[in-house]
Design a protein around this motif. Sequence first.
Motif, PDB file in Angstrom:
ATOM      1  N   THR A 211       0.810  -1.211   0.000  1.00  0.00           N
ATOM      2  CA  THR A 211       0.000   0.000   0.000  1.00  0.00           C
ATOM      3  C   THR A 211       0.849   1.270   0.000  1.00  0.00           C
ATOM      4  O   THR A 211       0.402   2.312  -0.454  1.00  0.00           O
ATOM      5  CB  THR A 211      -0.929   0.024   1.227  1.00  0.00           C
ATOM      6  OG1 THR A 211      -0.141  -0.108   2.420  1.00  0.00           O
ATOM      7  CG2 THR A 211      -1.918  -1.132   1.159  1.00  0.00           C
ATOM      8  N   LEU A 223      -3.086   1.231  -4.272  1.00  0.00           N
ATOM      9  CA  LEU A 223      -4.362   0.752  -3.761  1.00  0.00           C
ATOM     10  C   LEU A 223      -4.284  -0.719  -3.407  1.00  0.00           C
ATOM     11  O   LEU A 223      -3.673  -1.520  -4.121  1.00  0.00           O
ATOM     12  CB  LEU A 223      -5.461   0.979  -4.797  1.00  0.00           C
ATOM     13  CG  LEU A 223      -5.790   2.436  -5.122  1.00  0.00           C
ATOM     14  CD1 LEU A 223      -6.860   2.490  -6.211  1.00  0.00           C
ATOM     15  CD2 LEU A 223      -6.273   3.178  -3.885  1.00  0.00           C
ATOM     16  N   ASP A 224      -4.911  -1.076  -2.308  1.00  0.00           N
ATOM     17  CA  ASP A 224      -4.966  -2.471  -1.882  1.00  0.00           C
ATOM     18  C   ASP A 224      -5.837  -3.248  -2.866  1.00  0.00           C
ATOM     19  O   ASP A 224      -6.978  -2.862  -3.135  1.00  0.00           O
ATOM     20  CB  ASP A 224      -5.571  -2.548  -0.479  1.00  0.00           C
ATOM     21  CG  ASP A 224      -5.431  -3.937   0.131  1.00  0.00           C
ATOM     22  OD1 ASP A 224      -5.413  -4.912  -0.631  1.00  0.00           O
ATOM     23  OD2 ASP A 224      -5.349  -4.024   1.364  1.00  0.00           O
ATOM     24  N   SER A 227      -9.674  -4.108  -2.464  1.00  0.00           N
ATOM     25  CA  SER A 227     -10.767  -3.201  -2.824  1.00  0.00           C
ATOM     26  C   SER A 227     -11.293  -3.535  -4.212  1.00  0.00           C
ATOM     27  O   SER A 227     -12.490  -3.424  -4.480  1.00  0.00           O
ATOM     28  CB  SER A 227     -10.294  -1.744  -2.771  1.00  0.00           C
ATOM     29  OG  SER A 227      -9.236  -1.525  -3.690  1.00  0.00           O
ATOM     30  N   GLU A 230     -13.397  -6.887  -3.863  1.00  0.00           N
ATOM     31  CA  GLU A 230     -14.719  -6.667  -3.277  1.00  0.00           C
ATOM     32  C   GLU A 230     -15.692  -6.072  -4.287  1.00  0.00           C
ATOM     33  O   GLU A 230     -16.898  -6.314  -4.220  1.00  0.00           O
ATOM     34  CB  GLU A 230     -14.599  -5.757  -2.058  1.00  0.00           C
ATOM     35  CG  GLU A 230     -13.853  -6.389  -0.883  1.00  0.00           C
ATOM     36  CD  GLU A 230     -13.616  -5.415   0.244  1.00  0.00           C
ATOM     37  OE1 GLU A 230     -13.927  -4.214   0.055  1.00  0.00           O
ATOM     38  OE2 GLU A 230     -13.109  -5.840   1.301  1.00  0.00           O
ATOM     39  N   ALA A 231     -15.178  -5.289  -5.230  1.00  0.00           N
ATOM     40  CA  ALA A 231     -16.026  -4.674  -6.249  1.00  0.00           C
ATOM     41  C   ALA A 231     -16.198  -5.559  -7.472  1.00  0.00           C
ATOM     42  O   ALA A 231     -16.848  -5.162  -8.436  1.00  0.00           O
ATOM     43  CB  ALA A 231     -15.441  -3.327  -6.662  1.00  0.00           C
TER      44      ALA A 231
END
Length: 270
Positions: A211, A223-224, A227, A230-231
């Motif tokens: 990160t 960015l991790d 994320s 999850e999207a």
Amino acid sequence: MTQPQQAGPCFGAAPATVHGPNANAWTAASAAQRTWAWGVAGDLLWRLAGKRHGNCSLTVRPCRRPRMDRRWFGGDWPIGGQWMIPYIDELGLWVNACCSMCGDECSCSPLRELLLPAPVTGITSVNVDGAVLPPTAYAVYDRRRLLRTDGGRWPDCQDMTLADDAAGAFAITFTQGVPLGPSGEYALELYASELLLASIGATCRLPSRVTQLTREGVQMTILDPLSFIEAGRVGLPEVDMWLAAVNPNAQRSASRVYSPDRPAVRTRTW
């Protein structure tokens, strides 16, 4: 009618060449490495896009409703039409019988048609009683309605113990699914080639869990990738753009429609 879910992606064999910045690395890799990367990328994108894309080949053995439909309609297929007659079936349930030989709002004469699991992208063969019908003997409407156009009729019954191409059998082989299209094909090629680079330890664009990075006084924030996961995305702009276009709500599977008044088809599992 029920629309069976695809059991997996149907994107064909790994190509020898791909488009994009990783074309040389893809060509230089072994066939086994390309096959692995293509399979992993295809499986992941197929799931993230809602399990709809890819042209899968299916062979179905159409079934008719028993008893009441045969007695009321003289053996015609109970599919389509506008005349609905309620009756109690052998399970004690109220269902509607419908006539396949009734005209509809688009026809002046009776239609002989049956419904296939949609969306149908092509008919490979139609075997009736051991003979293959010519393509001029049928037509497909609405990506699911197989209409007999040569004046013949679909069989009233068949022997399910016979092979698909045997006398006394009725089998339809067709392709089902949503084609990838040019943008989908590029997304698959790019994602597969990036996975290939990652598998051999080469530099790739796949996001990592880092990160923050400080080097020579310069600090960067990355960015991790969780994320993106999850999207329902993979972290590659070109691939995520395609996923956002075809599956903006990140649905996990295609919508399915059920109706107790539609006879199903049988698909052989093994």
